[in-house]
Write a protein that holds these residues in place. Structure first.
Motif, PDB file in Angstrom:
ATOM      1  N   ILE A 527     -52.507  53.492  30.380  1.00  0.00           N
ATOM      2  CA  ILE A 527     -52.595  53.986  29.305  1.00  0.00           C
ATOM      3  C   ILE A 527     -51.913  53.718  28.191  1.00  0.00           C
ATOM      4  N   LEU A 529     -50.559  53.728  23.749  1.00  0.00           N
ATOM      5  CA  LEU A 529     -49.362  53.805  22.957  1.00  0.00           C
ATOM      6  C   LEU A 529     -50.037  53.788  21.648  1.00  0.00           C
ATOM      7  N   GLU A 531     -48.635  55.737  18.800  1.00  0.00           N
ATOM      8  CA  GLU A 531     -48.198  56.598  18.150  1.00  0.00           C
ATOM      9  C   GLU A 531     -48.085  55.639  16.700  1.00  0.00           C
ATOM     10  N   SER A 568     -50.772  58.629  32.964  1.00  0.00           N
ATOM     11  CA  SER A 568     -51.628  59.159  31.860  1.00  0.00           C
ATOM     12  C   SER A 568     -50.844  59.347  30.209  1.00  0.00           C
ATOM     13  N   GLN A 569     -49.921  59.272  30.524  1.00  0.00           N
ATOM     14  CA  GLN A 569     -48.860  59.402  29.787  1.00  0.00           C
ATOM     15  C   GLN A 569     -47.203  59.193  29.273  1.00  0.00           C
TER      16      GLN A 569
END
Length: 661
Positions: A527, A529, A531, A568-569
């Motif tokens: 995964i 991240l 953001e 996956s998220q």
């Protein structure tokens, strides 16, 4: 220019020679050379008859006109206008020369002046000869030039002006040419009408016409000179004159030692230059175990030996696992309100800024460990009444200590990681710092325990690599080196429940990996991240269940993600606005979870007055720790006791601030 008026007004000359000023006296000394003036020929004209002045029309016959013209010529000869045009006088020193003609008028006569043009050309001062007289009177009322002939008029006029006056008289020359042409044409007309009203000069009209033709040729030259005068001429730059060096003068005194000269004047032999070796500011410590010797104490101090023995015994009683239950927010706030700080719980432990803080899990005594930028590891036992007696400083590393943990399996072991590429374990029972891992080619950034028994470790490198270390195998090398997809790794943290997962914080991305599927050639994260918009300082799982992930970013935001289901998220739950810009001289903030309350985050603050803040996962502020005069600096790195309500914060000057019940 002169004009014809009744009152015989004469205007000022168009040009005044340089150095001539009205009302100025000649300074003492030799008289300056006289400046010759241009030649002006003046022709007097008789006044009109009395009948015309009285307003009556005269009735004249031919005889009367003849007799009258003869009588007027005689009267004109007796009463003619005498004009002297700046005649040069011999054996006289003339200080000021004026271009204004000296005139004497007789009542009843109106003079009229005619200007005759002369060509101007280059003049050489050595060729100039002072004429005795330019004009003399003749018996036939004519001005006769003794030394000037028709062919020599132009040459004498060319020699009149000096080179200095030539540039300034170019403009007046052009105006004189135009006025002279008009005057000559007007005089020719009047000569046909009446010969008695004018006086014929000695200069013939042929010479005047020749002069006019010469003036036409010089008209182009005067125009060119006029253009040069219009152009702005910049004054020459005044350069500072350097003083001349004295050849025979004595120079400044110089040291004979610097000149490498013996006092007797004999030059000294050149000393052989040896290559200077630049010592490394932070040399690596020798490999192998290091003795646990405090820098601020003596080696044979009985107090330090008692300290080690006490903490070795305390660590045995704290191995028992205590079931942790999540308390309510209301009870949690009440316990936080009871935590205070005083002068006895603030002390300087290390020499430089603090980069890592850890609390011993003991339920009886309070021991705080701090890792400094100077490579020191400081231990502070708050149980002692005297502060100096409870502080011990060691030097197990040569570069900053960025990560520090007490072993979950044996709290008598404290593991420290440094930028110098070493990972050491401090053993209180044996009083040594044992070397766990060493890599001189790379720099370590963070580490965590993969197994609950603390036998295997995962280490992050600043160049983006990940290494697996097994403490059970002999040697100090890693078992496996993995090339991750990140260029840099700042922090590494293992999932508290599913220990095969670990999270890494890079430059702008946060990745979650599975330790079972790491490939040395290159591993892709499970995964990512993405953001974050700026550099990430840290990323940690929640301590009890690992269902939350908190990240600290340089965009002044704390982000909390939902990691309950690692797929996956991972969705973003909350974004908390918080000032994380600490600048160059302060340690970067790292938001960490409270081990007792996994839904609350602890982070330092840049606000005034200085404080340490606690936020809930929903973004609400739970509590702020204020210290008054005891807390006047920024606590960038903070840690909470796993079971007790004790908070320790370290600042950038090496001080530890402890809030406790």
């Amino acid at each position: 220019m002169y004009r014809d008026h009744r009152n015989a007004r004469v205007s000022r000359p168009l040009h005044r020679p340089a150095g001539v000023r009205a009302g100025l006296r000649r300074p003492p000394g030799p008289a300056p050379a006289p400046v010759p003036a241009p030649l002006l020929l003046l022709y007097p004209l008789p006044a009109p008859p009395a009948e015309i002045l009285a307003g009556r029309r005269p009735l004249l016959s031919r005889e009367k006109m003849g007799s009258r013209s003869a009588s007027e010529e005689k009267a004109g000869s007796r009463q003619r206008l005498q004009v002297k045009v700046n005649e040069y006088k011999e054996n006289q020193n003339i200080t000021c020369v004026s271009l204004r003609p000296v005139q004497t008028t007789v009542l009843g006569k109106t003079p009229k002046v005619y200007l005759v043009p002369f060509s101007l050309s280059n003049y050489k001062s050595d060729q100039f000869k002072h004429p005795k007289s330019l004009l003399n009177k003749n018996s036939n009322n004519e001005f006769v030039c003794k030394k000037c002939k028709k062919t020599e008029i132009r040459k004498t006029c060319r020699r009149i002006l000096t080179p200095k006056m030539e540039a300034t008289s170019s403009k007046t020359e052009s105006t004189l040419q135009k006025s002279s042409l008009d005057v000559c044409t007007e005089s020719n007309k009047r000569q046909h009408k009446s010969t008695s009203d004018t006086v014929i000069p000695s200069v013939d009209m042929e010479s005047i016409q020749n002069l006019d033709s010469d003036e036409d040729t010089t008209l182009g030259l005067s125009a060119a000179r006029l253009r040069e005068m219009i152009k702005k001429r910049q004054p020459p730059e005044s350069k500072r004159k350097m003083p001349k060096k004295r050849e025979n003068g004595t120079g400044c005194r110089r040291s004979m030692r610097l000149l490498k000269v013996d006092p007797s004047g004999v030059s000294l032999p050149a000393t052989p230059t040896q290559p200077t070796l630049i010592a490394d500011e932070n040399p690596l410590l020798p490999p192998g175990p290091l003795e646990m010797t405090p820098e601020n104490r003596d080696d044979d101090n009985d107090l330090f030996k008692g300290f080690l023995q006490t903490w070795a015994e305390v660590s045995k009683t704290s191995i028992k696992n205590i079931e942790k239950e999540l308390s309510s927010i209301k009870n949690y706030k009440a316990n936080l309100n009871g935590m205070v700080i005083n002068e006895d719980t603030v002390h300087k432990v290390t020499k430089g800024p603090i980069l890592s803080v850890a609390l011993h899990p003991s339920e009886i005594r309070t021991l705080v460990a701090a890792g400094a930028k100077s490579g020191q590891v400081g231990l502070w036992d708050l149980t002692h009444q005297s502060e100096e007696d409870g502080i011990y400083v060691f030097q197990p590393h040569s570069q900053p200590v960025s990560c520090l943990y007490f072993s979950p399996a044996n709290p008598a072991h404290i593991l420290s990681l440094s930028y110098d590429g070493t990972l050491r374990c401090g053993d209180f029972s044996r009083a040594i710092f044992e070397e766990v891992c060493r890599d001189e080619r790379s720099s370590f950034s963070s580490f965590d325990f993969l197994g609950e028994d603390a036998s295997t470790l995962i280490v992050g490198h600043w160049n983006g690599n990940i290494s697996l270390v097994d403490r059970r195998t002999p040697g100090t090398s890693y078992e496996k080196l993995i090339n991750s997809s990140l260029r840099k790794i700042r922090t590494v943290h293992v999932h508290p429940v599913h220990r095969q997962y670990f999270i890494t914080a890079g430059l702008r991305d946060t990745h979650i990996y599975d330790a079972r599927h790491l490939n040395p050639r290159g591993s892709q994260p499970l995964i990512s991240l993405t953001e974050h918009t700026k550099s990430i300082a840290s990323a940690y799982f929640s301590p009890l269940t690992g269902n939350r992930v908190v990240t600290t970013c340089a965009d002044c935001k704390l982000r909390i993600f939902d990691s309950s289901c690692i797929s996956s998220q991972i969705p973003l739950l909350t974004t908390i606005r918080h000032n994380t810009i600490t600048g160059r001289w302060l340690t970067r903030f790292q938001a960490v979870w409270d081990p007792k309350q996994e839904d609350c985050v602890i982070v330092g603050s840049m606000a005034h007055p200085r404080r340490v803040e606690i936020f809930h996962e929903t973004g609400k502020q739970v509590h702020s720790f204020f210290g008054g005069e005891c807390l006047v600096s920024v606590c960038s790195i903070n840690a909470m006791h796993p079971t007790r309500y004790i908070l320790a914060g370290g600042n950038s000057s090496g001080k530890i601030h402890v809030f406790m019940n």
